[in-house]
Design an enzyme around this catalytic site. Structure first.
Site, short mmCIF file in Angstrom:
data_model
loop_
_atom_site.label_atom_id
_atom_site.label_comp_id
_atom_site.label_asym_id
_atom_site.label_seq_id
_atom_site.Cartn_x
_atom_site.Cartn_y
_atom_site.Cartn_z
N GLU A 192 1.04 3.94 9.60
CA GLU A 192 -0.42 4.01 9.42
C GLU A 192 -1.03 5.18 10.22
OE1 GLU A 192 -2.66 0.49 8.79
OE2 GLU A 192 -0.90 -0.63 8.14
N PHE A 243 0.88 -1.18 0.00
CA PHE A 243 0.00 0.00 0.00
C PHE A 243 0.91 1.22 0.00
CE2 PHE A 243 -2.31 3.22 2.51
CZ PHE A 243 -3.63 3.11 2.07
N ARG A 293 14.77 -15.27 38.01
CA ARG A 293 15.98 -14.50 38.35
C ARG A 293 16.04 -14.21 39.86
NH1 ARG A 293 21.11 -13.03 37.11
NH2 ARG A 293 21.54 -10.84 37.59
N GLY A 344 -6.96 -0.45 8.88
CA GLY A 344 -5.54 -0.79 9.05
C GLY A 344 -5.08 -0.50 10.46
N LEU A 372 1.13 5.19 -0.12
CA LEU A 372 0.51 6.51 -0.03
C LEU A 372 1.56 7.60 0.18
CD1 LEU A 372 -2.22 8.14 0.32
CD2 LEU A 372 -2.05 7.63 2.77
N SER A 383 2.39 12.68 7.14
CA SER A 383 1.12 12.94 7.83
C SER A 383 0.17 13.74 6.94
CB SER A 383 1.38 13.72 9.12
OG SER A 383 2.09 12.90 10.04
N PRO A 393 8.27 11.35 0.00
CA PRO A 393 9.26 12.02 0.85
C PRO A 393 8.76 13.32 1.48
CG PRO A 393 10.32 11.10 -1.07
CD PRO A 393 8.85 10.85 -1.25
N1 CAA Z 1 -12.77 7.90 5.69
C1 CAA Z 1 -13.27 8.40 4.52
N2 CAA Z 1 -13.16 9.71 4.20
C2 CAA Z 1 -12.53 10.51 5.08
C3 CAA Z 1 -12.00 10.04 6.30
C4 CAA Z 1 -12.14 8.66 6.59
N3 CAA Z 1 -11.67 8.16 7.72
N4 CAA Z 1 -11.45 11.07 6.96
C5 CAA Z 1 -11.63 12.15 6.20
N5 CAA Z 1 -12.29 11.82 5.07
C6 CAA Z 1 -12.66 12.69 3.95
C7 CAA Z 1 -13.14 14.06 4.45
O1 CAA Z 1 -14.54 14.06 4.69
C8 CAA Z 1 -12.75 14.95 3.30
O2 CAA Z 1 -13.71 14.89 2.27
P1 CAA Z 1 -14.53 16.22 1.80
O3 CAA Z 1 -13.50 17.23 1.43
O4 CAA Z 1 -15.38 15.74 0.68
O5 CAA Z 1 -15.31 16.63 3.02
C9 CAA Z 1 -11.50 14.31 2.75
O6 CAA Z 1 -11.50 12.94 3.19
C10 CAA Z 1 -10.23 14.97 3.24
O7 CAA Z 1 -10.30 14.99 4.64
P2 CAA Z 1 -9.52 16.08 5.50
O8 CAA Z 1 -9.80 17.44 4.95
O9 CAA Z 1 -9.82 15.79 6.92
O10 CAA Z 1 -8.01 15.71 5.10
P3 CAA Z 1 -6.66 16.26 5.69
O11 CAA Z 1 -5.78 16.56 4.54
O12 CAA Z 1 -6.90 17.33 6.72
O13 CAA Z 1 -6.02 14.96 6.39
C11 CAA Z 1 -5.59 13.34 8.08
C12 CAA Z 1 -6.61 14.23 7.38
C13 CAA Z 1 -6.35 12.60 9.13
C14 CAA Z 1 -4.47 14.15 8.70
C15 CAA Z 1 -5.01 12.35 7.02
O14 CAA Z 1 -4.21 13.00 6.07
C16 CAA Z 1 -4.20 11.24 7.63
O15 CAA Z 1 -4.76 10.25 8.12
N6 CAA Z 1 -2.86 11.35 7.59
C17 CAA Z 1 -1.99 10.23 7.98
C18 CAA Z 1 -1.71 9.39 6.78
C19 CAA Z 1 -1.29 8.00 7.15
O16 CAA Z 1 -1.89 7.35 8.00
N7 CAA Z 1 -0.26 7.51 6.46
C20 CAA Z 1 0.19 6.17 6.63
C21 CAA Z 1 0.52 5.58 5.28
S1 CAA Z 1 0.51 3.81 5.17
C22 CAA Z 1 1.89 3.32 6.02
O17 CAA Z 1 2.06 3.66 7.13
C23 CAA Z 1 2.93 2.48 5.38
C24 CAA Z 1 2.72 1.05 5.46
O18 CAA Z 1 3.07 0.36 4.51
C25 CAA Z 1 2.23 0.38 6.68
#
Ligand code: CAA
Length: 379
Positions: free
Chosen positions: A364, A124, A269, A243, A126, A133, A129
């Site tokens: 995540e 997955f 121990r 996740g 997303l 967040s 660099p």
């Molecule tokens: N489910 C569905 N839609 C959602 C949602 C959810 N949980 N949360 C928000 N949305 C929607 C919102 O309603 C909004 O839609 P509208 O504009 O139509 O209203 C849209 O998504 C954007 O939402 P925000 O404006 O709240 O978005 P934001 O830019 O402020 O970001 C955030 C919100 C919570 C900070 C988000 O960016 C986030 O979760 N960041 C962390 C990212 C992350 O977890 N990355 C991990 C990557 S995977 C990984 O770790 C690697 C791996 O391989 C394990």
């Protein structure tokens, strides 16, 4: 009505996962961690047990289980090998979930069946660099060209990046409209212009692979776009909600292993002529670990239950992840402390718990981002 009993099937699954972890993962876990060896053979045995597509509908070759069952199995696997657990978590709760819930029947037939049966592994992708967040601030593009898209950009922190057969990639299909311009694609390995970077040299979960991905004019068929153009960011966030239950469960495993090893060692121990478990200073540590582990597990199982009930579980999944990961960090640190000097060397195996725990507070979504999600739901 509240019932804390596991069903017969869940008890059996717990025993199967525990036995598997003890018989197949324990031996060699320290060596795989030290030498960054991906657990290929062990993952293929996990596939045979149905651990790689646990919640997928049997129609698509999955196990058709509920999320609590998934959490139980994740905890048992993570208690012995958190690296194997993250491979399992990404495949189940990010990749299989996303394709099953947002993909087309064509994509489910072609990709989900292999992922759910574990004959293929998914990743997955997303983060980039400059956008961790702030995930929507990505610059990777997928520009439409007839019935294809041309993908260009760099992704990072991709778990299973090297050892996967396909990657779910989020990219901008329309610039200048923020998250509404992001779409999601299934990108197969081996496509021209698609390269993996070297495996990162990490603090913990060293037997899992994490790498950068490079896309240089990679041609992706339109039929590999998941959902409509512009739906990608919401698909990513709603998939990450589930996740986070997987990562909370991984943290539970690390915390429960920390408690187990702390109890065993403090009874064995002896210092000053008696087991160190006789000291109240040790007993209080054990009591705190047990109390916090119990609370974290209840929170995680409630999040899993709410997901299965199709309730809004976003905030509680974040609560479970942030709390369980903090509990794992505290418990593993105390476990090392109880083991003293022996806890600080690799052979004993408990310093690995402390190193592995740290990532559960980061990937995540960091603990800080989980608190953002929780606070937004309150306000
Ligand atoms: N489910 C569905 N839609 C959602 C949602 C959810 N949980 N949360 C928000 N949305 C929607 C919102 O309603 C909004 O839609 P509208 O504009 O139509 O209203 C849209 O998504 C954007 O939402 P925000 O404006 O709240 O978005 P934001 O830019 O402020 O970001 C955030 C919100 C919570 C900070 C988000 O960016 C986030 O979760 N960041 C962390 C990212 C992350 O977890 N990355 C991990 C990557 S995977 C990984 O770790 C690697 C791996 O391989 C394990």
């Amino acid at each position: 009505m509240i019932n804390f009993n596991l069903s017969e099937e869940q008890e059996l699954l717990k025993k199967t996962a525990k036995d598997f972890a003890k018989n197949e993962l324990l031996e060699g876990a320290v060596n795989r961690d030290e030498n960054k060896i991906w657990p290929k053979e062990q993952i293929s045995k996990m596939a045979n047990l149905g651990f790689l597509g646990m919640m997928v509908n049997p129609k698509w070759d999955g196990g058709g289980m509920d999320t609590i069952s998934y959490s139980i199995a994740m905890e048992e696997i993570a208690a012995v090998d958190a690296s194997a657990a993250v491979v399992m978590s990404v495949n189940n709760s990010l990749v299989c979930y996303l394709i099953e819930h947002f993909g087309s029947d064509f994509q489910k037939e072609k990709y989900l069946k292999k992922l759910a049966s574990g004959s293929n592994i998914g990743a997955f992708s997303l983060s980039e660099p400059q956008s961790g967040s702030d995930a929507s601030n990505m610059i990777t593009t997928a520009i439409k060209d007839g019935n294809h898209y041309i993908l260009n950009g760099t992704k990072n922190w991709v778990t299973n990046g090297i050892n996967s057969d396909l990657v779910l990639v989020f990219a901008i299909t329309e610039k200048g409209i923020g998250h509404r311009g992001i779409s999601c694609f299934i990108v197969e390995k081996g496509l021209s212009g698609f390269e993996c970077g070297k495996a990162e040299n990490k603090l913990g979960i060293r037997a899992s692979d994490t790498c950068e991905l490079y896309f240089d004019n990679v041609k992706i068929s339109e039929e590999n776009r998941i959902g409509e153009e512009g739906e990608g960011f919401k698909i990513a966030l709603s998939t990450l909600d589930g996740g986070r239950i997987g990562i909370a469960s991984q943290a539970l495993g690390i915390a429960s292993a920390s408690l187990y090893h702390s109890i065993q060692y403090s009874k064995e121990r002896e210092q000053f002529g008696k087991p160190i478990a006789n000291n109240q200073s040790i007993q209080f540590k054990l009591a705190d670990m047990a109390m916090e582990l119990e609370a974290a597990r209840l929170l995680t199982w409630k999040a899993a239950w709410m997901k299965d009930q199709h309730k809004n579980f976003s905030a509680i999944a974040s609560m479970a992840k942030v709390y369980a990961s903090e509990v794992a960090m505290r418990a593993s640190t105390q476990c090392v402390q109880i083991h003293g000097g022996y806890g600080y060397i690799a052979e004993t195996g408990v310093e690995r718990l402390m190193r592995d725990a740290k990532i559960t507070q980061i990937y995540e979504g960091t603990s800080e981002i989980q608190r953002v999600v929780i606070a937004r739901s309150l306000l």
